[in-house]
Design an enzyme around this catalytic site. Sequence first.
Site, PDB file in Angstrom:
ATOM      1  N   ASP A 443      34.290  42.478  49.749  1.00 15.09           N
ATOM      2  CA  ASP A 443      35.587  42.586  49.082  1.00 15.09           C
ATOM      3  C   ASP A 443      36.162  43.995  49.231  1.00 15.09           C
ATOM      4  OD1 ASP A 443      37.686  41.705  47.493  1.00 15.09           O
ATOM      5  OD2 ASP A 443      36.393  40.920  45.913  1.00 15.09           O
ATOM      6  N   ASP A 508      43.284  34.590  46.255  1.00  9.51           N
ATOM      7  CA  ASP A 508      42.704  34.288  44.948  1.00  9.51           C
ATOM      8  C   ASP A 508      43.444  33.133  44.279  1.00  9.51           C
ATOM      9  OD1 ASP A 508      40.664  36.057  45.023  1.00  9.51           O
ATOM     10  OD2 ASP A 508      41.533  37.535  43.679  1.00  9.51           O
TER      11      ASP A 508
HETATM   12  C1  DGJ Z   1      38.633  39.589  44.229  1.00  9.82           C
HETATM   13  C2  DGJ Z   1      38.258  38.388  45.039  1.00  9.82           C
HETATM   14  O1  DGJ Z   1      39.357  37.918  45.749  1.00  9.82           O
HETATM   15  C3  DGJ Z   1      37.678  37.319  44.127  1.00  9.82           C
HETATM   16  O2  DGJ Z   1      37.403  36.166  44.855  1.00  9.82           O
HETATM   17  C4  DGJ Z   1      36.442  37.869  43.469  1.00  9.82           C
HETATM   18  O3  DGJ Z   1      35.460  38.105  44.445  1.00  9.82           O
HETATM   19  C5  DGJ Z   1      36.777  39.146  42.731  1.00  9.82           C
HETATM   20  N1  DGJ Z   1      37.461  40.101  43.563  1.00  9.82           N
HETATM   21  C6  DGJ Z   1      35.548  39.772  42.156  1.00  9.82           C
HETATM   22  O4  DGJ Z   1      35.800  40.972  41.575  1.00  9.82           O
END
Ligand code: DGJ
Length: 705
Positions: A443, A508
């Site tokens: 991430d 997300d």
């Molecule tokens: C952002 C990501 O897009 C989510 O899927 C998740 O992994 C969160 N970060 C976790 O902090």
Amino acid sequence: MIEPMITLTGRTMSAVIEPRGDAPPVWRWWGGTVDARGLPSLADTRPAASFSLDIDQPLAVVPAFGTGWFGPPALRAHRDGRHSAQWFETVSIETGDDGLTITLVDRAARLTLVQRIAVAGDLLTLSGEVVNDGEDVLEIEWLAAGTLPLPGDCAQIHSFTGRHNAEFVPQAEPMPAHGWVRENRRGLTGHAGPPGLFVSGPASGWHAGRVHAAQLAWSGNHRLAVERDDDGVWVLQMGEALAPGEIRLAPGDRYATPEMLATCSGEGLNCAMQAFHAAIRARAPWPAGGMRSRPVHVNSWEGFYFDHDEAALMALADRSAALGVERFVLDDGWFKGRDDDTAALGDWVPDPVKYPRGLRPLAAHIVGLGMEFGLWVEPEMINPDSDLARAHPDWALHVNGVPQHTSRNQLVLDLGRSEVRDYLFARLHALLTELPIAYLKWDHNRDLAVAGGADGRAGYHAQVRGAYALFDRLGAAHPALEIEACAGGGGRIDAGIAARTHRFWTSDCIDAVSRVRMQRGFLHFMPPEMMGAHVGASPAHSTGRSQGMAFRAAVALPGHFGVELDPATMAETDAATLAGGIARYKALRDRLHHGRVWLGEGPDGLVWQAHGKPDDLILQVTRVEPTTVRRPPAIVLPMLAGRGALRVHLLDVATEAGHPAPDAPVFAAMRDGGVVYSGDWLAQAGLPTPAMKAESAALFRIEPA
Ligand code: DGJ
């Protein structure tokens, strides 16, 4: 003597360059296939323009600044303010089967510029490199990866914008009278999607007409520009957007641009997208033997967030395995002190409170169920409240005297520093060695500001190169490891990182209605097997909207399928529908992920996508809004023209149970043995579609009869 033209040829594209002896070569054409043999020289073709320089300066392959070309230059550089104008001489043009390398020198400014243009299929790969041949510092402000001509009859620029939870918002704009620029200064690719664009020609669409397209293989600041020149045609450039003073070359040093992937289709947007898919697939870092069938994921994030409990997660693994899941990804919240998003980034050891026995028992449980174990990390990040920040307060990007802005309570580690990369490699390597980790979700949850390196200079370029070096080192040490690129959803989706990763977290936002548009945007640049597509909870956490399970599973089907909810919270009927969706995905994934992809639109709000070969396809037709017409329309499938007799099977209509709409007998026949149509019929009169409610999707298989 007129030197012969150099023509780079693809299936539906030609690029023609005219060498001019010692003078830099010039562009003659980039567009549909042409035969340029015997073409009169440009000098013999262009009349003099009134009140212009007596020396003509047409668009060069590497246009210079300040010496008579008044359009956008490929290079902006100087030596302490001197030698800002370039006068290039051609040293060599080396041609080979896969393209050409043009080497130019500026003897006054004492620099060498190398432009490479490779051709493969319908794709040009362009990159530039400048070398400082002088004895003092050469400062580079801009070097285009490529400069390409666009014909004077182009109609529109198609690009994308976006934000967290709303990636790939399409934009269509008329060709500019002056200039069009998309410049990104976030230090990261951004939520608009890859740095790229499509330029449509007259009367072009999904399936027909000329489309130029390009994307930059880079995960940092970038500049995409289309500028109209004095002759009324457009010049396309892409490159890294450099911060002031960022690239200062010492004598003998060089700066290389990222690669620009460019294609021109004679068969509409789909053909351009397919050229991109082929290019990304050719760069993919699959271990020897190629891509395995994409395993079904479960991801712990939206089901559990930071609330990790070993027993609860083992139960998630049990329920997921029973549904048919093949890979379990333990998301954020597993490491020491990580109870929310305020602390612990940088301290990559399991949390002793949540995991008193470490991660091994959970990982072993998952592996014991026949699933792979994957782990979330965010290597570039550090919370000020972390052991790492306390030990190395100077490791974050910063500029002395300027406030360090946190974002999501975190700062960015300076990956330009080798000791930082070494620390991260050591921590990740230890985790990968100690635990049976097959997969990392990597991430990157913030933009870069303030992004100064250890020497006080802007560190954006070094940050991207440092991240790439870390990915590469880890990949070399763990060749079977797969990595998912995530940046608050789709903030780092680009061809640069695609050469180092195996999946993208598209967004997300898992709301299936939002995902229809987003995933179609994704497919403009990247192939479906890299598109992370999950079935989330209803209502969706990001939008609050609810959709039925059948539709949620159908929307996730064409991508790399996953589940991001706790099955314990589902009704039994939903669990059965989800298990059916997983089984369908497993049956179809190798067809969905290896062939070409066509996108299209039908009447009355229908959208469709087809995956496979022109006469052997999986076709999904999606309806988001309720119909406005009495009887369902047919959808025209132009790629089936001339394909002979084809048998159409209706595999499923993913919709909510109850109150069914009346259906015609042909759909019962399509479900039972299939119905034969000619490809020409389907390409012109079209395929009848069943009655479809809002938020439903019909799935067909079309094969030779
Ligand atoms: C952002 C990501 O897009 C989510 O899927 C998740 O992994 C969160 N970060 C976790 O902090």
